[in-house]
Design an enzyme around this catalytic site. Structure first.
Site, PDB file in Angstrom:
ATOM      1  N   LEU A   1       0.825  -1.200   0.000  1.00 10.58           N
ATOM      2  CA  LEU A   1       0.000   0.000   0.000  1.00 10.58           C
ATOM      3  C   LEU A   1       0.860   1.252   0.000  1.00 10.58           C
ATOM      4  CD1 LEU A   1      -2.826   1.223   0.069  1.00 10.58           C
ATOM      5  CD2 LEU A   1      -2.724   1.149   2.565  1.00 10.58           C
ATOM      6  N   LYS A   2       1.873   1.286   0.827  1.00  8.48           N
ATOM      7  CA  LYS A   2       2.786   2.432   0.862  1.00  8.48           C
ATOM      8  C   LYS A   2       3.369   2.693  -0.531  1.00  8.48           C
ATOM      9  CE  LYS A   2       7.420   3.569   2.579  1.00  8.48           C
ATOM     10  NZ  LYS A   2       7.201   4.920   3.135  1.00  8.48           N
TER      11      LYS A   2
ATOM     12  N   LYS B   1      -1.991  12.556  17.598  1.00  7.77           N
ATOM     13  CA  LYS B   1      -1.975  11.144  17.954  1.00  7.77           C
ATOM     14  C   LYS B   1      -3.378  10.615  18.253  1.00  7.77           C
ATOM     15  CE  LYS B   1       2.467  10.789  17.598  1.00  7.77           C
ATOM     16  NZ  LYS B   1       3.382  10.516  18.694  1.00  7.77           N
TER      17      LYS B   1
ATOM     18  N   ILE C   1      15.623  19.888  13.699  1.00  3.64           N
ATOM     19  CA  ILE C   1      15.308  18.909  14.746  1.00  3.64           C
ATOM     20  C   ILE C   1      16.282  17.747  14.750  1.00  3.64           C
ATOM     21  CG2 ILE C   1      13.481  17.430  15.669  1.00  3.64           C
ATOM     22  CD1 ILE C   1      13.073  20.509  15.843  1.00  3.64           C
ATOM     23  N   GLY C   2      16.966  17.492  13.633  1.00  2.00           N
ATOM     24  CA  GLY C   2      17.981  16.442  13.679  1.00  2.00           C
ATOM     25  C   GLY C   2      18.221  15.747  12.364  1.00  2.00           C
TER      26      GLY C   2
ATOM     27  N   TRP D   1       7.644   3.825  21.490  1.00  2.00           N
ATOM     28  CA  TRP D   1       7.725   3.433  20.092  1.00  2.00           C
ATOM     29  C   TRP D   1       8.394   2.075  19.920  1.00  2.00           C
ATOM     30  CZ3 TRP D   1       9.120   8.738  17.439  1.00  2.00           C
ATOM     31  CH2 TRP D   1       8.051   9.606  17.657  1.00  2.00           C
TER      32      TRP D   1
ATOM     33  N   HIS E   1      12.685  17.525  22.137  1.00  2.00           N
ATOM     34  CA  HIS E   1      11.744  17.793  21.052  1.00  2.00           C
ATOM     35  C   HIS E   1      10.491  16.960  21.236  1.00  2.00           C
ATOM     36  CE1 HIS E   1       9.936  18.309  17.137  1.00  2.00           C
ATOM     37  NE2 HIS E   1       9.966  17.009  16.948  1.00  2.00           N
TER      38      HIS E   1
ATOM     39  N   HIS F   1       5.496  17.574   7.538  1.00  2.00           N
ATOM     40  CA  HIS F   1       4.692  16.439   7.107  1.00  2.00           C
ATOM     41  C   HIS F   1       3.856  16.763   5.877  1.00  2.00           C
ATOM     42  CE1 HIS F   1       5.760  15.162  11.187  1.00  2.00           C
ATOM     43  NE2 HIS F   1       5.638  13.941  10.707  1.00  2.00           N
TER      44      HIS F   1
ATOM     45  N   CYS G   1       9.606  19.219  12.931  1.00  2.00           N
ATOM     46  CA  CYS G   1      10.085  17.866  13.201  1.00  2.00           C
ATOM     47  C   CYS G   1      11.288  17.605  12.304  1.00  2.00           C
ATOM     48  CB  CYS G   1       8.952  16.869  12.934  1.00  2.00           C
ATOM     49  SG  CYS G   1       9.185  15.256  13.723  1.00  2.00           S
TER      50      CYS G   1
END
Length: 803
Positions: free
Chosen positions: A53-54, A147, A476-477, A606, A686, A739, A771
């Protein structure tokens, strides 16, 4: 065909605490044949074994897959899911749980609540308009994302206002039901319930912040009535309405709204049978509301904290229990990967038999939250593999429990014995216990989790060391994970590239990332994390006690899938994990480079966390391992160290009564990881995509010098929340939504910065994206960060001009 009259439903759940097997657990009695229990599930992983699907959705976005090709892939995956469930012995399959992006967004389409700014796109092309709501376009912002309760799944927040007009569009739900019925399955559509939908919604842009979407209930219920009628016409005998919002603390007005909603829907003449479902925690005060509603079924979670509803049902039994109702008992944990204690679950199920007209068996919630199949994990230690159950294995557990409840335990005696043996193996396994780790954890004192000086005294020393301008800029990284980087990792695993060649590839990427950041004008740099596959998995692969999977993909949002590692034993750090590449990046520039770590709470949230000890103890072990890494980074000369905790709010219990205990151990773990550094070492953290207002005091208790947070989609709401709470430390509210593929211009970013300055003084305000940039492409990243630094310079000049 239509579903048979004796149909099951399903429920949802929260991670339980594992117990050691109990040979004295009562066996299930054999009920009357007319009450034969059946197996069902709430939902199933959407992506396919190979994340088909992705690949199809992203291929469509890039123009490599046609709309018809995408729909064909989706239809095949739905068909495969139904076949797998039926072959496993599931009696009633769910429909409507499959989504191209998000099931809440699907509900928004179903009820016609498309935001005004997206209406033209949806009307021009429903598929492209759907993805525009999810991802935005260059000209139009997407829906906010946050979320799904206390999970790591992200949903798209409905935007509603007093002028919202709902209109039924059940085409997706009816179409997927028809697919299942045509294949000969008993099928049950699963919809987000009307109360939960409204409680998840927010006021649309331009609508007063105090607007309550729940006031639209009377306007929404006729739309649900129309959808239910259409589903009945399509052949539905049962429809499940998910109301997990009722598992949180709810006031009298919200409970009254739920009672009214299910009274009105229950009294409809033209509808299927209704199954009201809740999960993730106990229903509590909402239990009698749904029990008394004129609906035919109730699906409940009986794992973890939700098991407390057993007491509530016992109270109801004194007034007749659930007469005439079907109870779908969620006794298999749908959110973790450990095998079920089948004997204990049978005992729970047996205790429910006299409380309802029939008892069916299900996982606690949708199996969306676990990987698809543990059997394909060939590299997992065989001893540990015995303890694991992914979606397919959990389905088998549900089927076995339904058989045991219906026929007695003789027919599943072999399964019960094997299950008890696996549970005993886990409880006695030496690999789950490390005496040195436990001794170190027990020796921790309060002083270990406190900085040597308060923030007000640390800040001047950090400013002197870092020498930063007002409104310092950073990221953010992570930077884009290109196809070349992924190919290099694959080549390393396959032996096509040796360790030296791989190291040079990573070093070259770091040089490029550092050079770009200098050219773009960023003040505090990062090394870009090219060597990291995932912000949790990378560390899990380097910490003792963790197990990594090869195929354990779980949807986080849209087409973003992660492979949560499994916490199987005590945690320690055998060797430094990030020091080498951080030191190398710093050698390429005179500007400060942040060390980048994932915090202890997020390392738990996670991952699939062990359930054989308190989470507070596991968090402490992870924190101590990270403390060692922080110390080594500082010793190497790193002046700023970021320890990310995006999951701090996500893991907040739904019920307020359990929150203080959680926040106490969660904030202690962060401070334990970071508390040993010098005063002039700057600690960053963060967080992203969560409702931060609920944890402002906990954010302060972390005592990080700088916190960066998602703020672009929510229009700087978090900056106002922190200011209202008197947050004293430095803040970087995100000014760029990573995003979405749209690139904000410098004027838009400057406007957000000016809004942030209304809440946070310039001397404590940082400028950064929402992010990490891992999932974005280099062209948009270059452009967006250049716009960000331009905006920061513009606003700095404005500040200087006023002084």
């Amino acid at each position: 065909m239509t579903a048979k009259s004796a149909d099951p439903a399903t429920n949802a759940s929260k991670t339980p605490d594992a117990k050691t097997p109990d040979a004295k657990t009562p066996e299930a009695k054999t009920p009357d044949a007319s009450k034969t229990s059946r197996a069902t599930v709430h939902g199933y992983p959407r992506q396919g074994q190979g994340r088909e699907l992705k690949k199809a959705v992203e291929g469509y976005w890039k123009g490599r897959v046609t709309a018809e090709g995408l729909r064909e892939t989706a239809a095949r995956l739905r068909r495969d899911n139904r076949r797998q469930l039926a072959e496993a012995g599931v009696h009633e399959v769910p429909t409507g749980d499959f989504s191209l992006y998000d099931h809440v967004l699907d509900t928004t389409v179903m009820v016609g609540a498309v935001p005004e700014r997206h209406r033209a796109a949806v009307e021009a092309d429903p598929l492209d308009g759907y993805f525009a709501m999810a991802r935005g376009t260059q000209d139009v912002a997407p829906l906010e994302m946050t979320k799904w309760f206390d999970t790591n799944y992200h949903y798209l927040v409905p935007e509603l206002g007093p002028d919202t007009v709902f209109a039924a569009d059940p085409a997706k739900q009816a179409g997927e039901l028809s697919e299942a019925l045509a294949e000969g399955h008993d099928a049950r559509p699963v919809l987000v319930g009307p109360v939960t939908y409204l409680l998840l919604a927010k006021p649309a842009p331009g609508v007063a912040a105090d607007f309550e979407p729940l006031t639209l209930l009377d306007r929404l219920l006729p739309v649900y009535a129309e959808v239910l009628a259409d589903l009945r016409a399509a052949g539905a005998r049962w429809v499940q309405l998910d109301e997990p919002a009722l598992a949180a603390d709810r006031g009298a007005a919200e409970l009254d709204a739920a009672a009214r909603a299910y009274r009105e829907l229950g009294e409809l003449a033209d509808r299927p049978k209704l199954l009201a479902a809740s999960y993730f925690d106990r229903l509590g005060e909402a239990l009698p509301v749904l029990a008394k509603a004129p609906v035919e079924g109730l699906a409940m979670d009986f794992t973890g904290p939700a098991a407390a509803d057993l007491t509530g049902l016992a109270e109801l039994a004194r007034t007749g229990g659930l007469p005439g109702k079907r109870l779908v008992a969620g006794v298999v944990d749908g959110r973790n990967v450990w095998i079920n204690d089948l004997r204990r679950s049978l005992s729970t199920l047996t205790s429910l038999l006299d409380l309802a007209d029939r008892v069916d068996v299900a996982p606690s919630c949708s199996l969306l939250h676990v990987p698809l199949d543990a059997a394909v994990e060939r590299d997992v230690d065989p001893q540990i593999a015995r303890w694991l159950a992914f979606a397919r294995q959990k389905t088998e557990e549900v089927v076995a429990l339904a058989q045991g409840l219906s026929e007695g335990t003789d027919g599943i005696a072999g399964l019960l014995d094997a299950n008890s043996g696996a549970l005993a193996s886990r409880s006695s396994a030496a690999l789950t216990r490390d005496p040195a780790v436990r001794a170190r954890s027990e020796a921790v004192t309060d002083a270990d989790g406190r900085r040597s000086l308060p923030y007000a005294e640390r800040a001047p020393a950090q400013r002197a060391r870092l020498d930063l301008p007002p409104l310092p800029t950073t990221t953010i990284g992570s930077f884009p994970q290109t196809g070349e980087l992924r190919a290099a990792r694959a080549d390393l695993r396959a032996g096509r590239l040796d360790a030296d060649g791989y190291a040079e590839r990573i070093a070259a990427e770091i040089r490029d990332v550092v050079s770009f950041q200098e050219q773009a004008g960023l003040d505090v740099l990062v090394h870009g994390e090219p060597e990291r596959n995932d912000m949790v998995q990378y560390f899990a692969e380097r910490l003792a006690g963790y197990v990594a999977t090869q195929h354990g993909w779980v949807q986080s949002y849209g087409t973003r899938y992660v492979r949560p590692p499994i916490l199987a034993g005590d945690v320690s750090r055998p060797a430094p994990m990030t020091v080498e590449w951080t030191r190398y990046a710093q050698s390429q520039t005179g500007r400060p480079v942040k060390g980048m770590l994932t915090g202890p709470v997020t390392m738990l949230a996670w991952s699939f966390v062990r359930d054989d000890q308190p989470r507070a103890e596991t968090a402490r072990q992870v924190a101590l391992a990270l403390r060692d890494e922080v110390a080594d980074l500082e010793a190497s000369g790193t002046a700023a160290i970021q320890v990310d905790e995006p999951a701090l709010r996500e893991t907040l219990p739904l019920r307020a009564g359990r929150r203080p205990e959680y926040l106490a151990w969660a904030t202690e773990a962060f401070r334990l990881a970071t508390g040993g550094v010098r005063a002039d070492t700057q600690i960053h953290t963060h967080m992203c995509y969560a409702e931060f207002g609920d944890i402002v005091s906990a954010i302060a208790d972390l005592d990080a010098d700088v916190i960066s947070l998602e703020a672009a989609r929510s229009h700087m709401q978090v900056a106002d929340e922190l200011a209202a709470a008197g947050y004293p430390n430095e803040v970087g509210p995100g000014v760029y939504d990573i995003h979405s593929p749209r690139v904000p211009d410098s004027h838009e970013i400057a406007s957000l910065l000016r809004k942030a300055l209304g809440a946070v003084p310039a001397e404590r305000l940082w400028v950064n994206p929402d992010c990490g940039l891992k999932t974005r492409g280099w062209p948009e990243v270059r452009q967006a960060l250049e716009h960000m630094t331009d905006a920061a310079r513009t606003v700095r000049e404005e500040i200087a001009g006023r002084s």
